[in-house]
Design an enzyme around this catalytic site. Structure first.
Site, PDB file in Angstrom:
ATOM      1  N   LYS A 128      -2.624  28.952  85.941  1.00  0.00           N
ATOM      2  CA  LYS A 128      -2.385  30.149  86.857  1.00  0.00           C
ATOM      3  C   LYS A 128      -3.823  30.600  87.441  1.00  0.00           C
ATOM      4  O   LYS A 128      -4.692  30.253  86.726  1.00  0.00           O
ATOM      5  CB  LYS A 128      -1.993  31.252  85.700  1.00  0.00           C
ATOM      6  CG  LYS A 128      -0.611  31.199  85.255  1.00  0.00           C
ATOM      7  CD  LYS A 128      -0.339  32.629  84.538  1.00  0.00           C
ATOM      8  CE  LYS A 128       0.824  32.430  83.558  1.00  0.00           C
ATOM      9  NZ  LYS A 128       1.185  33.643  82.839  1.00  0.00           N
ATOM     10  N   HIS A 131      -8.476  34.936  88.581  1.00  0.00           N
ATOM     11  CA  HIS A 131      -8.587  35.924  89.872  1.00  0.00           C
ATOM     12  C   HIS A 131      -9.472  36.895  89.464  1.00  0.00           C
ATOM     13  O   HIS A 131     -10.131  36.785  88.446  1.00  0.00           O
ATOM     14  CB  HIS A 131      -7.219  36.532  90.204  1.00  0.00           C
ATOM     15  CG  HIS A 131      -6.441  37.026  89.117  1.00  0.00           C
ATOM     16  ND1 HIS A 131      -6.718  38.044  88.572  1.00  0.00           N
ATOM     17  CD2 HIS A 131      -5.350  36.589  88.421  1.00  0.00           C
ATOM     18  CE1 HIS A 131      -6.055  38.361  87.312  1.00  0.00           C
ATOM     19  NE2 HIS A 131      -5.459  37.430  87.312  1.00  0.00           N
ATOM     20  N   HIS A 134      -9.515  38.519  85.934  1.00  0.00           N
ATOM     21  CA  HIS A 134     -10.264  37.327  85.006  1.00  0.00           C
ATOM     22  C   HIS A 134     -12.018  37.606  85.090  1.00  0.00           C
ATOM     23  O   HIS A 134     -12.526  37.526  84.274  1.00  0.00           O
ATOM     24  CB  HIS A 134     -10.084  36.114  84.976  1.00  0.00           C
ATOM     25  CG  HIS A 134      -8.632  35.810  84.399  1.00  0.00           C
ATOM     26  ND1 HIS A 134      -7.527  35.210  85.139  1.00  0.00           N
ATOM     27  CD2 HIS A 134      -8.129  35.824  83.306  1.00  0.00           C
ATOM     28  CE1 HIS A 134      -6.304  35.370  84.346  1.00  0.00           C
ATOM     29  NE2 HIS A 134      -6.869  35.773  83.106  1.00  0.00           N
TER      30      HIS A 134
HETATM   31  N1  ARG Z   1      -5.034  34.017  78.200  1.00  0.00           N
HETATM   32  C1  ARG Z   1      -4.774  35.534  77.994  1.00  0.00           C
HETATM   33  C2  ARG Z   1      -4.328  35.923  79.343  1.00  0.00           C
HETATM   34  O1  ARG Z   1      -4.978  35.540  80.474  1.00  0.00           O
HETATM   35  C3  ARG Z   1      -5.933  36.148  77.583  1.00  0.00           C
HETATM   36  C4  ARG Z   1      -6.361  35.919  76.134  1.00  0.00           C
HETATM   37  C5  ARG Z   1      -7.081  36.898  75.497  1.00  0.00           C
HETATM   38  N2  ARG Z   1      -7.655  36.434  74.166  1.00  0.00           N
HETATM   39  C6  ARG Z   1      -6.844  36.398  73.070  1.00  0.00           C
HETATM   40  N3  ARG Z   1      -7.328  36.140  71.998  1.00  0.00           N
HETATM   41  N4  ARG Z   1      -5.603  36.661  73.093  1.00  0.00           N
HETATM   42  O2  ARG Z   1      -3.682  37.037  79.512  1.00  0.00           O
END
Ligand code: ARG
Length: 585
Positions: A128, A131, A134
């Site tokens: 994904k 962006h 992030h």
């Molecule tokens: N990958 C997730 C997202 O982009 C965020 C992860 C954050 N860290 C965690 N330990 N859940 O939405």
């Protein structure tokens, strides 16, 4: 020198308060609205009830009792406020010699010594797009990590990549139907994202697509070699792209182990939840009810879906347990926006498990979700999808154009740069513009990105800070030519004392408390705001006074000490925000 702490301790003394109230008193101290009123103000309103006295009377009474010492010249009552005037002759050499003596350490209070903090940040989903949202996690998280490290914490930087979950089912479904080797080779992550979007869109019309994607993900979880090989290839391709972006931002992680890495641990952890009697069956799924402990209406923490697949929450539970095993952290920080419920569920479920299993250390209470607001108005010129790299390129190119225009307009102030210098400056200024923008407001505030303002050399921008720093470096280059070096010796420093110089000294004194607050509140914005104010105070000084006066070496050397201390603080602060402290621009 901790001025506010000193004042707070003195106040506790004359108030007959125990020393442990000093922290709360220090937090009440502020700068008076007009510097003529004093250097530090203590509002007496809060004491009225406890002392059954009107605030102006309290202020008078305290003023008479405080007297003077080696920091406080005098304390005067002004209405309900008690205002302190500091002893400039003693405070100034102390601050300047501390700042010049240890430029990299000035501002540190070191309350993180012997402690460990895990910071989970950036953590994008593979396949994904990376962006601007992030970027905020990356940037704010990196800032928090640097602040903690500065205070002595051992910091573990975790990029918990989203490399697991049904989204991979969609990508693999799409790949099997439309996949094109040549496209994948050429465009890697861009192509994977396209595939994901295509399959996802189709699933909205065709439920069969969703079912197939779910099924593919289940096969992945069960270790089907064919699916696993595809997944692993997609993951590597995506990670490569992310790594380039991090390198460009100067950010490193201790680990990129993502959701997939915790997969094997999830089953046993779910068993623990069941054995402890914390998890219950609900409509075929396995959940931990958490509304009772959170104290509001909130869905339970789902550990396993009715189709048997593990969940994002189950993985985070297993991951947190593993983190505690590995690091025994004092803080476990997740820099993630708009997942407040998810983290509340995970922390509460872990808390329940801890109670049921009788843990000695209730560490789930030290897990925190650091959230942040939206970014609006972020797009590249061509209005294409918001890829971070495209934005950084655009910032760099605009910075370059702007620098060339400045040379053309005023070559004395902006001498032409060599092509190599121009490249380096444009990249550093472009990055500073984008990264600073991100922390130029309190993190929970929604912000609107505007190309015109972020690249300005004035105002609340990163380039403004870099420009101020470069200007200070320019002063030192001139001093070197004139054979002058800074000196914080009391005899020289005694020459300082006009309003602009003193304002700058006071600002330098504010650095340590600012960094402490920024660290404790997980708010890099505090640093940004401070540096912006510091630059404004410095520029006011610079516009009003000549730093180098060849006819007055003692004064010049003292002013150079002031400029040197300011430059050191600015460089430290820029570093904490991940911005390059340029020496020329
Ligand atoms: N990958 C997730 C997202 O982009 C965020 C992860 C954050 N860290 C965690 N330990 N859940 O939405």
């Amino acid at each position: 020198m901790q001025i506010n702490e000193h004042i707070a301790a003195r106040l506790c003394g004359v108030l007959d308060w125990p020393a442990d109230r000093a922290g709360a008193v220090a937090a009440m101290l502020a700068a008076p609205p007009d510097p003529a009123l004093g250097d530090v103000a203590f509002p007496c309103f809060g004491l009225a009830k406890e002392r059954r006295q009107a605030p102006p009377l309290i202020a008078k009474d305290l003023a008479a009792k405080i007297g003077s010492d080696d920091v406080i010249a005098r304390a005067v009552a002004a209405g309900p406020y008690l205002n302190f005037f500091l002893d400039r002759g003693r405070v100034t050499p102390g601050v300047l010699s501390a700042a010049l003596g240890d430029p990299a350490g000035f501002g540190r209070r070191g309350f993180g010594a012997g402690r460990t903090a895990v910071v989970d940040f950036s953590s994008p989903n593979i396949a994904k797009p990376f962006h601007f949202g992030h970027l905020r996690s990356t940037n704010i998280g990196a800032g928090i990590a640097r602040l903690l490290e500065f205070q002595g914490y051992r910091v573990v930087r975790r990029n918990y990549i989203g490399d697991w979950g049904t989204q991979f089912g969609f990508v693999i479904h799409a790949w099997r139907r439309w996949g094109d080797e040549a496209e994948l080779e050429a465009r890697a992550i861009d192509y994977l994202v396209e595939l994901y979007i295509r399959a996802y869109r189709e699933s909205e019309q065709d439920a069969g697509v969703r079912d197939d994607a779910r099924n593919l993900f289940l096969r992945l979880e069960q270790g089907d070699p064919e699916i696993r090989a595809l997944w692993s290839r997609f993951r590597e391709l995506s990670l490569g792209g992310f790594r380039d972006t991090y390198r460009r931002l100067g950010i490193e992680f201790d680990s990129y182990a993502g959701e997939s890495a915790v997969n094997d641990a999830v089953g046993p952890v779910i068993d623990r939840f069941m054995k402890a009697g914390v998890a219950v069956e609900s409509e075929g799924a396995l959940v931990v009810p958490v509304a009772d402990v959170i104290g509001r209406e909130i869905a339970p923490c789902m550990l396993r879906k009715s189709d048997g697949a593990s969940t994002y929450a189950a993985r985070d539970c297993a991951e947190a347990l593993a983190r505690y095993e590995a690091f025994g952290f004092d803080a476990n920080i997740y820099v993630v926006s708009r997942q407040e419920d998810h983290f509340a569920q995970v922390f509460a479920a872990l808390g329940k498990l801890g109670q049921a299993e009788g843990w000695a250390d209730p560490w789930p209470g030290r897990c925190e979700n650091v959230s942040f607001g939206f970014v609006r108005g972020m797009s590249t010129r061509k209005g294409e999808a918001v890829w971070l790299d495209a934005v950084l390129n655009e910032a760099r190119d605009q910075a370059r154009r702007q620098r060339l225009e400045k040379s053309a307009a005023n070559v004395r102030a902006f001498p032409e740069l060599s092509p190599g210098e121009l490249d380096a400056v444009s990249e550093a200024v472009g990055l500073a513009a984008v990264l600073y923008f991100d922390v130029s407001a309190r993190r929970m505030t929604d912000v609107t990105f505007d190309w015109k303002t972020v690249l300005q050399f004035e105002g609340n921008t990163g380039p403004y800070l870099q420009y101020s720093h470069a200007r200070m470096c320019g002063i030192f280059r001139k001093a070197l030519d004139a054979g002058l070096a800074p000196s914080a010796a009391p005899d020289n420093v005694a020459r300082l004392g006009n309003a602009e110089e003193w304002a700058l000294v006071l600002k330098l004194l504010g650095f340590a408390p600012t960094l402490e607050r920024a660290t404790r509140e997980r708010e890099p914005f505090e640093v940004a705001r401070y540096l912006n104010e510091l630059s404004a105070v410095f520029n006011a000084f610079y516009n009003a006074h000549q730093v180098i006066d060849p006819a007055d070496a003692a004064l010049s050397r003292a002013r150079l000490a002031l400029v040197g201390a300011t430059r050191g603080v600015l460089a430290t602060g820029l570093g904490l925000l991940g911005l390059t402290a340029l020496e020329t621009m």
